[in-house]
Design an enzyme around this catalytic site. Structure first.
Site, PDB file in Angstrom:
ATOM      1  N   CYS A 116      15.817   8.147   6.841  1.00  0.00           N
ATOM      2  CA  CYS A 116      15.362   8.281   7.725  1.00  0.00           C
ATOM      3  C   CYS A 116      15.113   8.611   9.250  1.00  0.00           C
ATOM      4  O   CYS A 116      14.409   9.241   9.780  1.00  0.00           O
ATOM      5  CB  CYS A 116      13.477   8.044   7.383  1.00  0.00           C
ATOM      6  N   HIS A 256       8.900   8.917  13.263  1.00  0.00           N
ATOM      7  CA  HIS A 256       9.188   9.124  11.527  1.00  0.00           C
ATOM      8  C   HIS A 256       7.375   8.822  10.538  1.00  0.00           C
ATOM      9  O   HIS A 256       6.139   7.703  10.900  1.00  0.00           O
ATOM     10  CB  HIS A 256       9.714   7.818  11.397  1.00  0.00           C
ATOM     11  N   ASN A 286       5.946  10.810   3.015  1.00  0.00           N
ATOM     12  CA  ASN A 286       7.493  10.324   3.492  1.00  0.00           C
ATOM     13  C   ASN A 286       8.921  11.680   3.412  1.00  0.00           C
ATOM     14  O   ASN A 286       8.697  11.736   2.121  1.00  0.00           O
ATOM     15  CB  ASN A 286       7.427   8.777   3.008  1.00  0.00           C
TER      16      ASN A 286
HETATM   17  N1  ACO Z   1      -1.137   2.122  -6.592  1.00  0.00           N
HETATM   18  C1  ACO Z   1      -1.437   1.161  -7.301  1.00  0.00           C
HETATM   19  N2  ACO Z   1      -1.131  -0.645  -7.177  1.00  0.00           N
HETATM   20  C2  ACO Z   1       0.125  -0.546  -6.479  1.00  0.00           C
HETATM   21  C3  ACO Z   1       1.092   0.505  -6.274  1.00  0.00           C
HETATM   22  C4  ACO Z   1       0.376   1.911  -6.589  1.00  0.00           C
HETATM   23  N3  ACO Z   1       0.999   3.554  -6.144  1.00  0.00           N
HETATM   24  N4  ACO Z   1       1.954   0.606  -5.759  1.00  0.00           N
HETATM   25  C5  ACO Z   1       2.277  -0.710  -5.681  1.00  0.00           C
HETATM   26  N5  ACO Z   1       1.222  -1.250  -6.663  1.00  0.00           N
HETATM   27  C6  ACO Z   1       0.207  -2.405  -6.864  1.00  0.00           C
HETATM   28  C7  ACO Z   1       2.226  -3.318  -6.432  1.00  0.00           C
HETATM   29  O1  ACO Z   1       2.299  -3.961  -8.105  1.00  0.00           O
HETATM   30  C8  ACO Z   1       2.047  -5.107  -6.279  1.00  0.00           C
HETATM   31  O2  ACO Z   1       0.285  -5.129  -8.136  1.00  0.00           O
HETATM   32  P1  ACO Z   1       0.386  -6.647  -7.464  1.00  0.00           P
HETATM   33  O3  ACO Z   1       0.266  -7.856  -7.021  1.00  0.00           O
HETATM   34  O4  ACO Z   1      -0.526  -7.123  -8.705  1.00  0.00           O
HETATM   35  O5  ACO Z   1       2.012  -7.089  -7.981  1.00  0.00           O
HETATM   36  C9  ACO Z   1       0.571  -4.666  -5.779  1.00  0.00           C
HETATM   37  O6  ACO Z   1       0.077  -3.268  -5.826  1.00  0.00           O
HETATM   38  C10 ACO Z   1       0.605  -4.879  -4.080  1.00  0.00           C
HETATM   39  O7  ACO Z   1       0.123  -4.857  -3.152  1.00  0.00           O
HETATM   40  P2  ACO Z   1       0.832  -5.145  -2.066  1.00  0.00           P
HETATM   41  O8  ACO Z   1       1.679  -6.102  -1.688  1.00  0.00           O
HETATM   42  O9  ACO Z   1      -0.793  -5.574  -1.195  1.00  0.00           O
HETATM   43  O10 ACO Z   1       0.932  -3.665  -0.894  1.00  0.00           O
HETATM   44  P3  ACO Z   1       1.443  -3.735   0.596  1.00  0.00           P
HETATM   45  O11 ACO Z   1      -0.209  -3.420   0.991  1.00  0.00           O
HETATM   46  O12 ACO Z   1       2.361  -4.612   1.056  1.00  0.00           O
HETATM   47  O13 ACO Z   1       1.837  -2.189   0.320  1.00  0.00           O
HETATM   48  C11 ACO Z   1       3.657  -0.327   0.602  1.00  0.00           C
HETATM   49  C12 ACO Z   1       2.556  -1.369  -0.246  1.00  0.00           C
HETATM   50  C13 ACO Z   1       2.812   0.698   0.967  1.00  0.00           C
HETATM   51  C14 ACO Z   1       4.255  -0.201   0.096  1.00  0.00           C
HETATM   52  C15 ACO Z   1       3.949  -1.213   1.599  1.00  0.00           C
HETATM   53  O14 ACO Z   1       4.344  -1.928   1.489  1.00  0.00           O
HETATM   54  C16 ACO Z   1       4.780   0.007   2.702  1.00  0.00           C
HETATM   55  O15 ACO Z   1       3.990   0.300   3.340  1.00  0.00           O
HETATM   56  N6  ACO Z   1       6.202  -0.337   3.087  1.00  0.00           N
HETATM   57  C17 ACO Z   1       6.403   0.306   3.909  1.00  0.00           C
HETATM   58  C18 ACO Z   1       7.559   1.464   3.208  1.00  0.00           C
HETATM   59  C19 ACO Z   1       7.746   2.339   3.143  1.00  0.00           C
HETATM   60  O16 ACO Z   1       7.453   2.664   4.123  1.00  0.00           O
HETATM   61  N7  ACO Z   1       8.718   2.932   3.050  1.00  0.00           N
HETATM   62  C20 ACO Z   1       9.643   4.168   3.156  1.00  0.00           C
HETATM   63  C21 ACO Z   1      11.291   4.115   3.413  1.00  0.00           C
HETATM   64  S1  ACO Z   1      10.624   3.475   4.849  1.00  0.00           S
HETATM   65  C22 ACO Z   1      10.438   4.312   5.936  1.00  0.00           C
HETATM   66  O17 ACO Z   1      10.210   5.523   6.129  1.00  0.00           O
HETATM   67  C23 ACO Z   1      10.381   3.476   6.531  1.00  0.00           C
END
Ligand code: ACO
Length: 329
Positions: A116, A256, A286
């Site tokens: 990114c 970003h 993204n």
């Molecule tokens: N739909 C529904 N449920 C989902 C999904 C989805 N698409 N994806 C995951 N879940 C579930 C998981 O299975 C998990 O369930 P469980 O607790 O029963 O195991 C739960 O949701 C996870 O929930 P949280 O831990 O509360 O999720 P979080 O609030 O951390 O959000 C997210 C997840 C959106 C990925 C967050 O961690 C995030 O934004 N991280 C940054 C990732 C990112 O932006 N990466 C991009 C690449 S790097 C960059 O560009 C900067």
């Protein structure tokens, strides 16, 4: 190096034809919801490359627009720098395919793999080339077809990413316009938090790799989130220090576009009110290396950036890599 040496002379962007909304995931058999995705990420839709669309074709479209905006022709380009994590082929670089597609007959071309942060790194490379190699006109592209390397069975990742390309023509600075400061860092000790475990030369694609999907992106979302916020905050501070400016001197922050919560946390740390922060993650998802140059092109074409304004760019991605720029337009 004396700054500013390099300035942004024109921009363009291109996206695939197909739009995939959050509601469309149900039809793909992915257990998720519009509510979950919007609340956690701010994303409502993304563009997905289809037949006949490639990293090369999107990049070439974006490049043609940027050249037109800058009043530059392809044979005038000295260098093409393309930031991507999803090249059309592992060899050769997609940058040379873009060079051929647009007819940049005099240009050298290389890809940068900084995820990114690809466009921010690319701009720093362009500035360095202008300072040291005599390059006068450099095309910097950030482009991705991440839809082709995500695991469409993994809802943790497949809802986040989109495809697209953004292009920037960099020319020698005039009238004090251009890059006022740069900052970049990496930390490979955290590489496994966001990576493609297989598919490279170390662990080539095998039936086993394909079955487990380890040739696709895997991510520890919460860890990525924390590191992104911390590193983008550091990058904003360092870019402002480098330019000897404070947040109140910045007219627009283009971060970003990973996730609205990361963007809001970065803006808060940088003391930038949200009205001065460009956001389009809702419409594009993204797009990794493409996200900042797409946002920049929209901001310029819509008049959100005007001559004389000072804009800060900040990125974070797999590696981890992160970096920032302050640019006067
Ligand atoms: N739909 C529904 N449920 C989902 C999904 C989805 N698409 N994806 C995951 N879940 C579930 C998981 O299975 C998990 O369930 P469980 O607790 O029963 O195991 C739960 O949701 C996870 O929930 P949280 O831990 O509360 O999720 P979080 O609030 O951390 O959000 C997210 C997840 C959106 C990925 C967050 O961690 C995030 O934004 N991280 C940054 C990732 C990112 O932006 N990466 C991009 C690449 S790097 C960059 O560009 C900067």
């Amino acid at each position: 190096m004396k700054r500013p040496t390099a300035m942004i002379a024109g921009t363009g962007h291109a996206v695939p034809k197909r739009v995939l909304t959050n509601h469309d995931f149900a039809g793909l058999g992915i257990e998720t919801s519009d509510e979950w995705i919007v609340e956690r990420t701010g994303i409502r839709q993304r563009f997905i490359a289809g037949e006949g669309e490639s990293l090369t074709s999107l990049s070439a479209d974006a490049a043609r627009q940027a050249m037109k905006a800058a009043g530059v022709t392809a044979p005038e380009l000295d260098f093409i720098v393309l930031g991507t994590a999803s090249p059309d082929r592992l060899l050769p670089a997609t940058a040379v395919e873009v060079q051929a597609a647009i007819g940049a007959t005099r240009a050298a071309a290389l890809d940068i793999c900084a995820a990114c942060s690809g466009w921010v790194y690319g701009m720093q490379v362009a500035e360095g080339l202008m300072a040291t190699s005599g390059a006068e006109t450099v095309l910097v592209i950030g482009a991705e077809t991440l839809s082709r390397i995500v695991n469409w069975k993994d809802r943790n990742t497949c809802v986040l990413f989109g495809d697209g390309a953004g292009a920037t023509i960099v020319k020698r600075s005039t009238k004090g316009r251009g890059i006022l400061s740069v900052f970049s860092r990496s930390d490979g000790t955290l590489a496994d938090l966001l990576h493609r475990p297989a598919g490279g030369a170390l662990r080539p694609v095998t039936p086993e790799v394909l079955a487990e999907g380890s040739n696709c992106i895997t991510m520890a979302g919460r860890e990525v989130f924390k590191n992104a916020v911390r590193s983008m905050a550091e990058a904003c501070d360092r870019a402002l220090d480098g330019a000897k400016l404070s947040a109140t001197d910045i007219d627009l922050l283009i971060p970003h576009q990973a996730n609205i919560r990361i963007i809001e946390a970065t803006a808060k740390h940088a003391n930038m009110p949200l009205e001065k922060v460009y956001v389009n993650v809702d419409r594009f998802g993204n797009t990794s290396a493409a996200s900042i140059p797409i946002a920049l092109d929209e901001a310029l074409r819509s008049g959100r950036i005007k001559e004389g304004m000072t804009v800060m760019f900040v990125a974070f991605g797999a590696g981890f890599t992160w970096g920032s720029l302050v640019v006067r337009f």
